[in-house]
Design a protein around this motif. Structure first.
Motif, PDB file in Angstrom:
ATOM      1  N   ALA A 186       0.821  -1.205   0.000  1.00  0.00           N
ATOM      2  CA  ALA A 186       0.000   0.000   0.000  1.00  0.00           C
ATOM      3  C   ALA A 186       0.857   1.257   0.000  1.00  0.00           C
ATOM      4  O   ALA A 186       0.496   2.271  -0.610  1.00  0.00           O
ATOM      5  N   ALA A 187       2.022   1.196   0.671  1.00  0.00           N
ATOM      6  CA  ALA A 187       2.845   2.386   0.842  1.00  0.00           C
ATOM      7  C   ALA A 187       3.689   2.721  -0.382  1.00  0.00           C
ATOM      8  O   ALA A 187       3.839   3.904  -0.723  1.00  0.00           O
ATOM      9  N   ILE A 188       4.256   1.716  -1.063  1.00  0.00           N
ATOM     10  CA  ILE A 188       5.258   2.045  -2.096  1.00  0.00           C
ATOM     11  C   ILE A 188       5.075   1.350  -3.436  1.00  0.00           C
ATOM     12  O   ILE A 188       5.677   1.775  -4.420  1.00  0.00           O
ATOM     13  N   ALA A 189       4.299   0.292  -3.506  1.00  0.00           N
ATOM     14  CA  ALA A 189       4.208  -0.448  -4.776  1.00  0.00           C
ATOM     15  C   ALA A 189       3.393   0.325  -5.809  1.00  0.00           C
ATOM     16  O   ALA A 189       2.335   0.873  -5.495  1.00  0.00           O
ATOM     17  N   ASP A 190       3.894   0.362  -7.030  1.00  0.00           N
ATOM     18  CA  ASP A 190       3.132   0.930  -8.147  1.00  0.00           C
ATOM     19  C   ASP A 190       2.284  -0.143  -8.816  1.00  0.00           C
ATOM     20  O   ASP A 190       1.165   0.133  -9.267  1.00  0.00           O
ATOM     21  N   THR A 191       2.838  -1.353  -8.898  1.00  0.00           N
ATOM     22  CA  THR A 191       2.114  -2.478  -9.493  1.00  0.00           C
ATOM     23  C   THR A 191       2.209  -3.678  -8.563  1.00  0.00           C
ATOM     24  O   THR A 191       3.139  -3.793  -7.758  1.00  0.00           O
TER      25      THR A 191
END
Length: 246
Positions: A186-191
């Motif tokens: 939730a904090a850093i993933a784009d995909t």
């Protein structure tokens, strides 16, 4: 592989006697972070090790831009406990033509690491941060990380997330990491790529990923749904609750 991808995995298959990784495909664009999720034994580590060249796939292709400068951190690295970090780094940096001593020193300061300490003097979390400092100090275009925040306290985990975002911010670097800590997604993933029973269940941009499973679970467009909910619903839908003793 197109110019829009740093990594393209196509129909990756690996047969083991008791498990098969089957037809795994996904791409990662420059400047992005992909989170890979799935339960233990789903095939995440096999996928990452195949990309890293540590497993020979049965079939399929892996195309990686800048393959000569791939950085990999798969699980806990075992160091000589009596060695100082400075001595380990002195040996390690010889293997990287693009080693950046200034960047390495920056990460030491950022993670509050003293490279005059011996390995045995570091906590597990500090050892992981040291591994990350080394991994990110030779300008690899692609980082492949297996559960990089496992065993890390929340404050340190937030610092690592910040470093990851900074690493890809120039649009030339990307990160692929597996995790069971869904707050990292939730904090850093784009995909997000979901591996289930050896196959890719779904791979998409984060918002599209959530919307897809809202539809799959027949939820309203505004219904709350997080990654823990998705995993539990998927992995338990085939379980036999009647087998659980009352």
């Amino acid at each position: 592989m197109t110019n829009d991808s740093l990594l393209a995995v196509s129909h990756l298959t690996k047969h083991y006697p008791q498990f098969t990784l089957q037809d795994v495909s996904f791409t990662i664009a420059p400047g992005t972070i992909m989170g890979m999720i799935g339960v233990n034994g789903a095939g995440k580590s096999t996928t990452l090790k195949s990309i890293a060249g540590l497993v020979n796939p049965t079939s399929g292709t892996i195309q990686l831009a800048g393959a000569e400068n791939l950085a990999v951190m798969l699980g806990e690295t075992v160091y000589y406990p009596e060695k100082k970090l400075a001595a380990i780094t002195k040996t390690t940096r010889q293997f990287y033509s693009q080693w950046d001593e200034d960047q390495y020193r920056y990460y030491l300061r950022f993670f509050n690491l003293d490279d005059q300490k011996k390995v045995k003097e570091l906590s597990t979390g500090m050892q992981i941060k040291y591994q990350l400092a080394v991994t990110m100090s030779h300008h690899a275009s692609m980082l492949i990380l297996d559960e990089p925040t496992s065993g890390i306290d929340p404050v340190s985990r937030d610092a690592i997330r910040q470093v990851f975002r900074h690493y890809v911010a120039d649009g030339r670097h990307s990160i692929l990491f597996s995790t069971h800590i869904t707050t990292d997604l939730a904090a850093i993933a784009d995909t997000i790529t979901y591996i289930h029973a050896g196959t890719v269940l779904y791979s998409a941009a984060k918002a599209d990923f959530i919307d897809h499973f809202r539809r799959e679970f027949s939820l309203g467009v505004d219904a709350p749904l997080n990654f823990d909910d998705i995993m539990i619903k998927i992995e338990r839908k085939d379980s036999d609750d009647s087998a659980i003793p009352a």
